[in-house]
Design a protein around this motif. Structure first.
Motif, PDB file in Angstrom:
ATOM      1  N   GLY A 103      -4.119   7.547   5.801  1.00 31.95           N
ATOM      2  CA  GLY A 103      -4.573   8.932   5.732  1.00 31.95           C
ATOM      3  C   GLY A 103      -5.383   9.323   6.961  1.00 31.95           C
ATOM      4  O   GLY A 103      -5.999  10.382   7.007  1.00 31.95           O
ATOM      5  N   ALA A 110      -0.244   5.358   5.194  1.00 30.70           N
ATOM      6  CA  ALA A 110      -1.023   4.332   4.501  1.00 30.70           C
ATOM      7  C   ALA A 110      -2.518   4.614   4.551  1.00 30.70           C
ATOM      8  O   ALA A 110      -3.217   4.446   3.558  1.00 30.70           O
ATOM      9  CB  ALA A 110      -0.729   2.963   5.103  1.00 30.70           C
ATOM     10  N   MET A 149       0.826  -1.197   0.000  1.00 25.81           N
ATOM     11  CA  MET A 149       0.000   0.000   0.000  1.00 25.81           C
ATOM     12  C   MET A 149       0.865   1.255   0.000  1.00 25.81           C
ATOM     13  O   MET A 149       0.602   2.227  -0.708  1.00 25.81           O
ATOM     14  CB  MET A 149      -0.916  -0.027   1.229  1.00 25.81           C
ATOM     15  CG  MET A 149      -2.067   0.968   1.161  1.00 25.81           C
ATOM     16  SD  MET A 149      -3.006   1.002   2.703  1.00 25.81           S
ATOM     17  CE  MET A 149      -3.530  -0.694   2.827  1.00 25.81           C
ATOM     18  N   LYS A 178       1.150   4.106  -2.924  1.00 28.61           N
ATOM     19  CA  LYS A 178       0.890   5.527  -2.659  1.00 28.61           C
ATOM     20  C   LYS A 178       2.118   6.397  -2.906  1.00 28.61           C
ATOM     21  O   LYS A 178       2.074   7.603  -2.699  1.00 28.61           O
ATOM     22  CB  LYS A 178       0.434   5.695  -1.210  1.00 28.61           C
ATOM     23  CG  LYS A 178      -0.988   5.253  -0.963  1.00 28.61           C
ATOM     24  CD  LYS A 178      -1.511   5.882   0.324  1.00 28.61           C
ATOM     25  CE  LYS A 178      -3.014   5.668   0.430  1.00 28.61           C
ATOM     26  NZ  LYS A 178      -3.583   6.430   1.556  1.00 28.61           N
TER      27      LYS A 178
END
Length: 501
Positions: A246, A244, A127, A131
RNA sequence: GGCGCCGUACCCAAGUGGUAAGGGAGCAGUCUGCAAAACUGCGAUGCGGCGGUUCGAACCCGCCCGGCGCCUCCA
């Protein structure tokens, strides 16, 4: 209203859990490659007490404490001994439970291991890569601290201020010296798991993010550990977790202070540490009493400050506990028809409860909480001298047991008072010494343990006879004789005597 | 170099703006044939130092002194 000092904000804040009446809490446990020392005990105990207090405040506590079971030190230890890593980790996890159990530390609700969460760890790393917060170099994956602008908010550091490479060589493949590994490629002979980046194993920090979020959700209430974890461990957890999801990660960060030896941090690297089992072995007291002494000692200082470990401190804790247990197992156990102060007992217990709660609500001030018990002890001693019925004495005993349970104290039914025994953690006991000088010191207690109660009672009866006949010479001789065996006699006003070991 | 913690009586230790909790040790007293326990009393006009803010500071601000920790792994 409970207030907690939050490392994240640097202030004491009112505690409000995310979900009403439920507290989700994660505490960093230990890396299992060796026996735990008294510093680990302090941390485990502090969070055990926090958990107990929250539970006694009617919260449901989901308490997760991990074991780090994949790590350089474990691999090194396994290679040295020519065994598998699991042999090492299993052994020391068992030892952890055994040692902490002696201290009355309850197991957490969930005690996850890193090796059982490899899939979750890989998912989290994927992840972060997706991102753009992490990058791959060869088979390694690093977190890119420059991509997380708030990096340093827990430890109050700015990236620019950090002296990269001050004590360790900088890895030139990293974009920033502060970037940390999420995944490490496997070297020969190391435990490894398949991943999108090849065979490898997780970095240290990511396991806690993965496991806490898996068991408690992306945002949870309390995250704790020792002061030394603030940077970089917890800082990195925040960066990768918040990066990861937010979302905010843990809301309240609690860190306990160090156990010190002569004002210096107790640590493996300095070699100035005492293991928990070593202290139990060197103690001349029975195991449950040693546990109580250690627990009292560790709780006698506020969790946030430093705590100096010494034989003197331990023996002072013992002396203080003598006062409590003299009341609990001796005086309150004596029957009495006189109930003239029974109705005052409730008020004394209530005062203790309120003082206890006020102290614990103030950032788990166990020092103040112990003072509340001192107050109750004094109050009840006064009532006893004026007359407290057998029934009321039971209630008084129960009050200590119930309130004390939050600290894990005052639960014992037997105690030893003898002043000839000690805890001497600092004393190096050689075999020859323990056979000569050491034995002498503990001889009294050993003898008193071997002496059956009936024999002691017989001596007491004989002495009572002598006293009746005003044969004080004989009475004093008997007292002296028993005293040499570690038994103390206390004469009561009615002519009878009580005794204690 | 940066960040942080700590410094309260003989010892341990709470207390973060309202005039110093508690414990251990010690001393004195009550009780006791004596002893032990318990209880009562004593014990810092002062909280590392110097300034400042305030009616008022151990607590806030500044400077200084001393001890420790983190910036490698560490509870």
């Amino acid at each position: 209203m409970l207030r907690i000092y939050n490392t994240l904000t640097g202030k004491k804040e009112p505690f409000e859990p995310l979900a009403p009446k439920t507290v989700r809490m994660y505490v960093c446990g230990v890396t299992v490659y060796d026996y735990c020392h008294i510093g680990h005990a302090r941390s485990a105990l502090v969070f055990d007490v926090i958990r107990r207090y929250l539970e006694s405040s009617k919260y449901r506590v989901e308490f997760v404490k991990n074991f780090t079971d994949v790590d350089d030190k474990i691999i090194k230890r396994a290679n040295e001994q020519g065994v598998a890593c699991e042999a090492i980790t299993t052994k020391y996890i068992d030892a952890y439970h055994e040692d902490m159990g002696k201290l009355g530390v309850r197991p957490a609700s969930i005690e996850p291991k890193a090796t059982e969460h490899i899939a979750d760890i890989i998912e989290l790393a994927k992840m972060l890569l997706a991102k753009g917060l992490a990058y791959q170099v060869d088979g390694d994956v690093y977190f890119d601290v420059a991509k997380y602008p708030e990096y340093g908010r827990l430890s109050k550091r700015r990236l620019d201020d950090l002296q990269a490479g001050a004590r360790v060589d900088v890895d030139e493949r990293k974009r920033d010296p502060m970037d940390f590994a999420l995944w490490k490629s496997a070297k020969p002979g190391e435990p490894a798991w398949p991943s999108p980046w090849g065979q490898g194993r997780p970095g240290w920090h990511i396991e806690c993010s993965a496991m806490s979020m898996k068991h408690l959700g992306e945002t949870f209430d309390i995250h704790g550990g020792g002061m030394d974890l603030i940077f970089p461990h917890h800082e990195n957890e925040i960066a990768q977790s918040c990066g990861a999801t937010g979302k905010e990660f843990a809301r309240y960060w609690i860190h306990n202070g160090f156990v010190q030896i002569n004002k210096e941090k107790m640590s493996k690297s300095l070699g100035n540490f005492f293991t928990i089992r070593e202290i139990f072995e060197k103690s001349e007291w029975p195991e449950d009493i040693t546990g109580e002494i250690l627990r009292y000692f560790l709780l006698s200082t506020h969790y946030h400050g430093p705590l100096d470990f010494s034989d003197q401190a331990l023996n002072e804790a013992k002396n203080t506990l003598n006062g409590f247990y003299d009341l609990l197992v001796t005086r309150l156990a004596e029957p009495d028809q006189n109930s003239s102060t029974d109705r005052e007992l409730g008020g004394a217990v209530e005062r203790c409860k309120l003082a206890f709660q006020a102290a614990m609500d103030d950032d788990f001030n166990t020092t103040g909480a112990l003072a509340a018990f001192q107050g109750l002890k004094t109050d009840i001693n006064k009532l006893l001298s004026k007359g407290l019925s057998t029934e009321a004495r039971k209630i008084a005993r129960q009050a200590f047991r119930t309130i004390g349970n939050v600290l894990g104290l005052f639960q014992l039914d037997k105690w030893q008072f003898s002043s000839t025994s000690k805890i001497t953690a600092f004393k190096e006991v050689s075999v020859s010494e323990s056979l000569s000088a050491g034995m002498e010191e503990s001889a009294a207690v050993l003898k008193s343990e071997q002496l059956p109660d009936t024999e002691i009672e017989a001596k007491i009866a004989e002495r009572a006879e002598a006293k009746k006949k005003k044969d004080f010479k004989r009475a004093d001789a008997i007292r002296k004789e028993l005293n040499a065996l570690g038994i103390t006699i206390e004469d009561k006003p009615d002519g009878t005597s009580r005794w204690k070991r």
